[in-house]
Motif scaffolding. Structure first.
Motif, mmCIF file in Angstrom:
data_model
loop_
_atom_site.group_PDB
_atom_site.id
_atom_site.type_symbol
_atom_site.label_atom_id
_atom_site.label_comp_id
_atom_site.label_asym_id
_atom_site.label_seq_id
_atom_site.Cartn_x
_atom_site.Cartn_y
_atom_site.Cartn_z
ATOM 1 N N LEU A 1 0.857 -1.181 0.000
ATOM 2 C CA LEU A 1 0.000 0.000 0.000
ATOM 3 C C LEU A 1 0.892 1.230 0.000
ATOM 4 O O LEU A 1 1.734 1.390 0.896
ATOM 5 C CB LEU A 1 -0.911 0.002 1.222
ATOM 6 N N LEU B 1 1.036 5.379 -0.067
ATOM 7 C CA LEU B 1 0.407 6.692 0.065
ATOM 8 C C LEU B 1 1.325 7.726 -0.570
ATOM 9 O O LEU B 1 2.538 7.686 -0.374
ATOM 10 C CB LEU B 1 0.180 7.045 1.527
ATOM 11 N N PHE C 1 -3.094 4.438 -2.425
ATOM 12 C CA PHE C 1 -4.049 5.126 -1.559
ATOM 13 C C PHE C 1 -4.243 6.523 -2.126
ATOM 14 O O PHE C 1 -3.290 7.304 -2.235
ATOM 15 C CB PHE C 1 -3.530 5.198 -0.128
ATOM 16 N N THR D 1 -6.760 0.434 -5.991
ATOM 17 C CA THR D 1 -6.697 1.616 -5.140
ATOM 18 C C THR D 1 -7.454 1.381 -3.844
ATOM 19 O O THR D 1 -8.305 0.494 -3.741
ATOM 20 C CB THR D 1 -7.317 2.847 -5.825
ATOM 21 N N ARG D 2 -7.115 2.200 -2.855
ATOM 22 C CA ARG D 2 -7.911 2.379 -1.648
ATOM 23 C C ARG D 2 -8.147 3.886 -1.541
ATOM 24 O O ARG D 2 -7.192 4.666 -1.703
ATOM 25 C CB ARG D 2 -7.185 1.858 -0.407
ATOM 26 N N SER E 1 -10.395 6.111 7.387
ATOM 27 C CA SER E 1 -10.110 5.651 6.025
ATOM 28 C C SER E 1 -8.716 5.038 5.926
ATOM 29 O O SER E 1 -8.493 4.108 5.138
ATOM 30 C CB SER E 1 -10.249 6.807 5.030
ATOM 31 N N LEU E 2 -7.786 5.512 6.734
ATOM 32 C CA LEU E 2 -6.444 4.941 6.749
ATOM 33 C C LEU E 2 -6.462 3.539 7.349
ATOM 34 O O LEU E 2 -5.854 2.607 6.804
ATOM 35 C CB LEU E 2 -5.496 5.842 7.539
ATOM 36 N N ALA F 1 -7.860 1.015 4.977
ATOM 37 C CA ALA F 1 -7.014 0.690 3.829
ATOM 38 C C ALA F 1 -6.001 -0.400 4.129
ATOM 39 O O ALA F 1 -5.532 -1.096 3.220
ATOM 40 C CB ALA F 1 -6.299 1.944 3.347
#
Length: 290
Positions: A4, A6, A30, A43-44, A53-54, A57
């Protein structure tokens, strides 16, 4: 591995995503909204300022999390983001790699500082050392937490050297803040991307790694190379700090005038990192086409 990421659409993030894919890893991006990416890209969706939301994910199938996002400027928000991203990694031994930067060291003098040196952060990164410690503290909770501190990043026409080329075009000469003896630790964006892959796959829990390929590049020479890249003859002159502060803001101007010499040898020795991209002055002299 399923990673993942970010900050995957940014300058550094784009290069990091490419390197993970080149090494056969699957990247999950993300993003704030999935409409920015090509259809079908994993995607997240969420927001750095939304801890729920974090947490959502970081599902059980995620093998590692890499945070390349720009800090929000709000320490409480950034601290909450670290807590949310690491909560579901606790006890798993999965990697969490967090991006900081060498400005947390402050002015270094002439001796190259390694990762054991104390921090002395300048204003623009004032609270980052506390976020670093928050990240590293999760190691005792079973997170393979790693902090990467990139140097000044160059390559692909971007980063601060890319800004310098623009300033040279605007002013008709290369410009630098500070004395001609001021130096910057630097790294090519693609070499830095390789380091992030190594940090995820090989670094020990609690590691701090300097993403620095060149310990101290003279900023006056860099400004001259930027002028050449902008179509000039390779001239450079000091940029008065008060003028620079008016143009780019006082905190950024202070950072641009910071004299630093920083070692990146730990990653070379411990992880086998091998920076190989062109030296920044060579690349800029060729038009920064890397």
């Amino acid at each position: 591995m399923k990673v993942l990421v970010l900050g995957s659409t940014g300058y550094i993030g784009s290069a990091v995503v490419q390197r993970f894919a080149a090494h056969g890893h699957q990247v999950i991006r993300f993003v704030r909204e999935d409409g920015r990416l090509s259809a079908g890209e994993p995607t997240r969706v969420g927001d750095l300022a939304d801890p729920a939301s974090l947490r959502a994910a970081v599902t059980d199938d995620i093998d590692a999390v890499v945070n390349l996002t720009t800090p929000t400027g709000d320490e409480a928000v950034d601290a909450a983001a670290v807590d949310a991203l690491t909560e579901r990694l606790s006890g798993s031994g999965r990697a969490f790699v967090h991006t900081s930067g060498i400005w947390v060291l402050g002015a270094t003098g002439d001796v190259a500082l390694d990762e054991d040196a104390p921090t002395n952060a300048i204003a623009i990164v004032g609270y980052r050392p506390r976020i670093e410690q928050r990240v590293l503290a999760t190691s005792v909770e079973g997170v393979r937490a790693v902090v990467v501190r990139p140097g000044i990043v160059y390559g692909r026409g971007g980063g601060i050297p890319g800004l310098m080329v623009g300033w040279a075009r605007e002013h008709g000469t290369g410009r630098y803040i500070g004395s001609p003896a001021t130096r910057w630790p630097m790294v090519h964006v693609d070499d830095l991307a390789e380091l992030f892959v190594l940090a995820v796959t090989k670094a020990d829990a609690g590691s701090v790694l300097h993403g620095v390929a060149h310990e101290g590049v003279p900023v006056a020479a860099l400004a001259a190379a930027a002028d050449f890249a902008a179509g000039g003859t390779g001239r450079a002159e000091p940029w008065p700090p008060e003028q620079a502060a008016e143009a780019v803001g006082a905190p950024f101007a202070e950072a641009l005038g910071l004299n630093q010499v920083v070692s990146g040898q730990r990653a070379v020795v411990e992880l086998g990192w091998q920076p190989s991209r062109p030296y920044v002055l060579t690349e800029l002299a060729g038009g920064d086409r890397g």
